[in-house]
Design an enzyme around this catalytic site. Structure first.
Site, PDB file in Angstrom:
ATOM      1  N   ASN A 217       2.599 -16.145  -1.300  1.00 41.77           N
ATOM      2  CA  ASN A 217       2.068 -16.374  -2.649  1.00 41.77           C
ATOM      3  C   ASN A 217       3.086 -17.174  -3.464  1.00 41.77           C
ATOM      4  OD1 ASN A 217       3.893 -14.460  -4.044  1.00 41.77           O
ATOM      5  ND2 ASN A 217       2.798 -12.945  -2.801  1.00 41.77           N
ATOM      6  N   ASP A 286      -0.783  -8.470  -0.198  1.00 41.26           N
ATOM      7  CA  ASP A 286      -1.640  -7.293  -0.025  1.00 41.26           C
ATOM      8  C   ASP A 286      -2.128  -7.150   1.414  1.00 41.26           C
ATOM      9  OD1 ASP A 286      -1.533  -6.247  -2.627  1.00 41.26           O
ATOM     10  OD2 ASP A 286      -2.819  -7.884  -3.322  1.00 41.26           O
ATOM     11  N   LYS A 296       2.093 -21.261  18.703  1.00 39.60           N
ATOM     12  CA  LYS A 296       1.349 -21.975  17.664  1.00 39.60           C
ATOM     13  C   LYS A 296      -0.124 -22.106  18.066  1.00 39.60           C
ATOM     14  CE  LYS A 296       1.063 -26.354  15.272  1.00 39.60           C
ATOM     15  NZ  LYS A 296       1.299 -27.784  15.364  1.00 39.60           N
ATOM     16  N   PRO A 314       1.061  -1.785   3.546  1.00 40.96           N
ATOM     17  CA  PRO A 314       1.295  -0.525   2.821  1.00 40.96           C
ATOM     18  C   PRO A 314       1.675  -0.825   1.379  1.00 40.96           C
ATOM     19  CG  PRO A 314       3.140  -1.020   4.287  1.00 40.96           C
ATOM     20  CD  PRO A 314       2.071  -2.036   4.587  1.00 40.96           C
ATOM     21  N   ILE A 316       4.160  -0.371  -0.993  1.00 43.82           N
ATOM     22  CA  ILE A 316       5.564   0.063  -0.878  1.00 43.82           C
ATOM     23  C   ILE A 316       5.957   0.912  -2.080  1.00 43.82           C
ATOM     24  CG2 ILE A 316       7.955  -0.712  -0.626  1.00 43.82           C
ATOM     25  CD1 ILE A 316       6.819  -3.399   0.416  1.00 43.82           C
ATOM     26  N   PHE A 336       5.757  -3.394 -11.385  1.00 47.44           N
ATOM     27  CA  PHE A 336       5.273  -4.578 -12.089  1.00 47.44           C
ATOM     28  C   PHE A 336       3.768  -4.695 -11.837  1.00 47.44           C
ATOM     29  CE2 PHE A 336       8.251  -7.676 -13.999  1.00 47.44           C
ATOM     30  CZ  PHE A 336       9.389  -6.895 -13.948  1.00 47.44           C
ATOM     31  N   LYS A 350      -2.829   0.876 -13.388  1.00 49.05           N
ATOM     32  CA  LYS A 350      -1.913   0.695 -12.247  1.00 49.05           C
ATOM     33  C   LYS A 350      -0.729   1.667 -12.333  1.00 49.05           C
ATOM     34  CE  LYS A 350      -2.107  -3.485 -10.450  1.00 49.05           C
ATOM     35  NZ  LYS A 350      -1.912  -4.934 -10.298  1.00 49.05           N
ATOM     36  N   LYS A 354      -0.044   4.089  -9.265  1.00 50.67           N
ATOM     37  CA  LYS A 354       1.183   3.988  -8.457  1.00 50.67           C
ATOM     38  C   LYS A 354       2.105   5.176  -8.674  1.00 50.67           C
ATOM     39  CE  LYS A 354       0.555  -0.617  -7.403  1.00 50.67           C
ATOM     40  NZ  LYS A 354       0.782  -1.389  -6.216  1.00 50.67           N
TER      41      LYS A 354
HETATM   42  N1  CTP Z   1       3.436  -3.502  -4.626  1.00 48.41           N
HETATM   43  C1  CTP Z   1       3.970  -2.897  -3.511  1.00 48.41           C
HETATM   44  N2  CTP Z   1       3.329  -2.995  -2.304  1.00 48.41           N
HETATM   45  C2  CTP Z   1       2.198  -3.692  -2.181  1.00 48.41           C
HETATM   46  C3  CTP Z   1       1.619  -4.315  -3.320  1.00 48.41           C
HETATM   47  C4  CTP Z   1       2.286  -4.207  -4.533  1.00 48.41           C
HETATM   48  O1  CTP Z   1       5.013  -2.262  -3.609  1.00 48.41           O
HETATM   49  N3  CTP Z   1       1.604  -3.759  -1.007  1.00 48.41           N
HETATM   50  C5  CTP Z   1       4.109  -3.314  -5.914  1.00 48.41           C
HETATM   51  C6  CTP Z   1       4.613  -4.587  -6.597  1.00 48.41           C
HETATM   52  O2  CTP Z   1       5.961  -4.852  -6.277  1.00 48.41           O
HETATM   53  C7  CTP Z   1       4.435  -4.257  -8.072  1.00 48.41           C
HETATM   54  C8  CTP Z   1       3.248  -3.319  -8.087  1.00 48.41           C
HETATM   55  O3  CTP Z   1       3.148  -2.770  -6.790  1.00 48.41           O
HETATM   56  O4  CTP Z   1       5.523  -3.531  -8.573  1.00 48.41           O
HETATM   57  C9  CTP Z   1       1.925  -3.952  -8.462  1.00 48.41           C
HETATM   58  O5  CTP Z   1       1.693  -5.113  -7.701  1.00 48.41           O
HETATM   59  P1  CTP Z   1       0.374  -5.970  -7.967  1.00 48.41           P
HETATM   60  O6  CTP Z   1       0.350  -7.096  -6.988  1.00 48.41           O
HETATM   61  O7  CTP Z   1       0.258  -6.302  -9.428  1.00 48.41           O
HETATM   62  O8  CTP Z   1      -0.780  -4.920  -7.695  1.00 48.41           O
HETATM   63  P2  CTP Z   1      -1.526  -4.474  -6.411  1.00 48.41           P
HETATM   64  O9  CTP Z   1      -1.060  -3.111  -6.038  1.00 48.41           O
HETATM   65  O10 CTP Z   1      -1.465  -5.514  -5.358  1.00 48.41           O
HETATM   66  O11 CTP Z   1      -3.033  -4.322  -6.959  1.00 48.41           O
HETATM   67  P3  CTP Z   1      -4.127  -5.459  -7.305  1.00 48.41           P
HETATM   68  O12 CTP Z   1      -3.940  -6.531  -6.286  1.00 48.41           O
HETATM   69  O13 CTP Z   1      -5.384  -4.717  -7.181  1.00 48.41           O
HETATM   70  O14 CTP Z   1      -3.870  -5.918  -8.708  1.00 48.41           O
END
Ligand code: CTP
Length: 408
Positions: A217, A286, A296, A314, A316, A336, A350, A354
């Site tokens: 990303n 995600d 490849k 997962p 995290i 975040f 969120k 979380k």
């Molecule tokens: N995060 C994480 N592990 C993941 C996804 C996110 O630890 N697999 C953490 C990010 O570091 C951040 C928080 O979760 O602190 C929120 O990340 P964000 O991308 O905004 O949210 P998502 O959990 O991915 O939810 P959504 O995509 O539905 O907004």
């Protein structure tokens, strides 16, 4: 940024070839908004002239304890008192072996040693940037003096390694001006996280499809790196787990590079065992490909475009926030949220989902890759806005907010 605005710095020079770097350091401090009063020893004048330092600092240089000029606005012929009272910090760069020996013994034989001894211990930090031949630096007498000075509350900085002016090579080079500027900023920062172990994640993750392609990303890692730096400035011992980004490691921060979400999870789980604070600023992918191809994937002649099958990574942060240490209060977790709309509602939801004490919301497309950002802090009490500002400034504000919320 005028990070040293309104700060009065006494820049002391003792004898050593590294005096040539003091000229650039002086400019650097002035550029960052400081007013600089240069004080030179007789030996320093063998390497660089007071004329040069006066031209760069915009103020006459003080060279002797018997100098009768008015100092710090007072004409009482006590330059050592007046200059050390007016200073916000004293930085001696270069600090020679001889100067360190004198300071360790409490000598006051010239203006520079005199004003170091006269400084108000609790209010005016004293930083020494050692510069000398590697044998002199390694000598037990110098190391003994450095240890004594540290025990006396002096910030004896580390030294660089490499080629020396004498033609030999080793430890003992003076730090470069940007590092000295950083150490000064750190010495002047409120030590709100003194001695705390802080773990920060930053940047994107990269989920390999095959050896040459992957899913990732647009996260630049800048916010997480700024937080790591701000936490270190505030006195923390910082570990930064970084996804693939091309950013320089903040000074004093331990960096662990990872690639995929699973790598990042392993590193964070390990280091969260001894952290007091975990700040999850990484933009973790995600999903990842269900299978990574070892070779490849070839287009071939008439082959159809491959279909990617994805599995969820997962969460995290949620995992660490649910750990025994976090639930017992030993680990304070900050998340975040990168959103595109409805920031407050998404951030509040969120935070609960979380299981973290504090969640920092931002608008993803308005922050990824940029040097500035705007944050919305959401906790159980409500929401606080941190208006758009450079990321380092926001990081410093965020660190102060975290320190304020830290139990105990
Ligand atoms: N995060 C994480 N592990 C993941 C996804 C996110 O630890 N697999 C953490 C990010 O570091 C951040 C928080 O979760 O602190 C929120 O990340 P964000 O991308 O905004 O949210 P998502 O959990 O991915 O939810 P959504 O995509 O539905 O907004």
């Amino acid at each position: 940024m005028d990070e040293l605005a309104d700060k009065h710095i006494v820049l002391g020079l003792s004898g050593g070839i590294a005096c040539y770097k003091a000229a650039e350091l002086c400019r650097c401090l002035i550029k960052h908004g400081a007013s600089v009063q240069v004080v030179m020893t007789e030996a320093a004048e063998q390497f660089i002239t007071p004329v040069t330092m006066q031209a760069l600092s915009g103020q006459p240089v003080f060279r002797s304890q018997w100098d009768a000029r008015s100092a710090g606005g007072l004409a009482n012929n006590m330059a050592h008192i007046n200059l050390s009272r007016k200073a916000d910090a004293i930085l001696v760069a270069p600090a020679s072996a001889d100067l360190m020996a004198k300071l360790a013994q409490g000598h006051a034989c010239d203006l520079l040693t005199l004003l170091c001894l006269a400084r108000p211990l609790q209010r005016v930090p004293l930083l020494l940037a050692p510069a000398m031949n590697h044998e002199m630096w390694a000598h037990p007498a110098t190391q003994r003096n450095a240890a004594q000075l540290r025990a006396d509350g002096v910030r004896v900085l580390d030294v660089g390694v490499g080629e020396q002016a004498c033609g030999e090579s080793g430890d003992g080079r003076m730090l470069e001006p940007p590092d000295l500027l950083y150490e000064l900023l750190r010495a002047l920062s409120p030590q709100t996280l003194a001695g705390q172990a802080v773990l920060v994640s930053a940047g994107p993750t990269y989920e390999a499809i095959d050896p040459v392609r992957g899913l990732t990303n647009l996260s630049s890692g800048k916010m997480g790196f700024a937080i790591a730096r701000a936490a270190h400035e505030a006195g923390a011992e910082v570990t930064l787990v970084a996804g693939p980004v091309a950013l320089a490691t903040p000074r004093g921060v331990q960096r662990i590079d990872v690639r995929s979400a699973l790598h990042m999870q392993a590193a964070l789980q390990t280091h969260s065992q001894r952290a007091r604070i975990f700040i999850s600023a990484a933009a973790v992918a995600d999903w990842r490909p269900a299978q990574t191809q070892d070779e490849k994937i070839k287009k071939g002649g008439s082959r159809q475009a491959p279909t990617l099958s994805l599995v969820e990574n997962p969460d995290i942060l949620a995992g660490i926030a649910a750990s025994e240490r976090a639930r017992s209060g030993a680990l304070f977790c900050v998340g975040f949220a990168a959103e595109s709309h409805n920031l407050l509602a998404h951030a509040q939801a969120k935070r609960v989902r979380k299981g973290v004490a504090l969640l920092v919301g931002n608008i993803g497309p308005d922050t990824f890759g940029r040097d500035d950002n705007a944050l919305l802090l959401v906790d159980a009490q409500g929401a606080t806005e941190l208006p758009r500002a450079p990321k380092l400034q926001l990081a410093r504000q965020l660190v102060a907010e975290i320190a304020r919320r830290l139990p105990g």
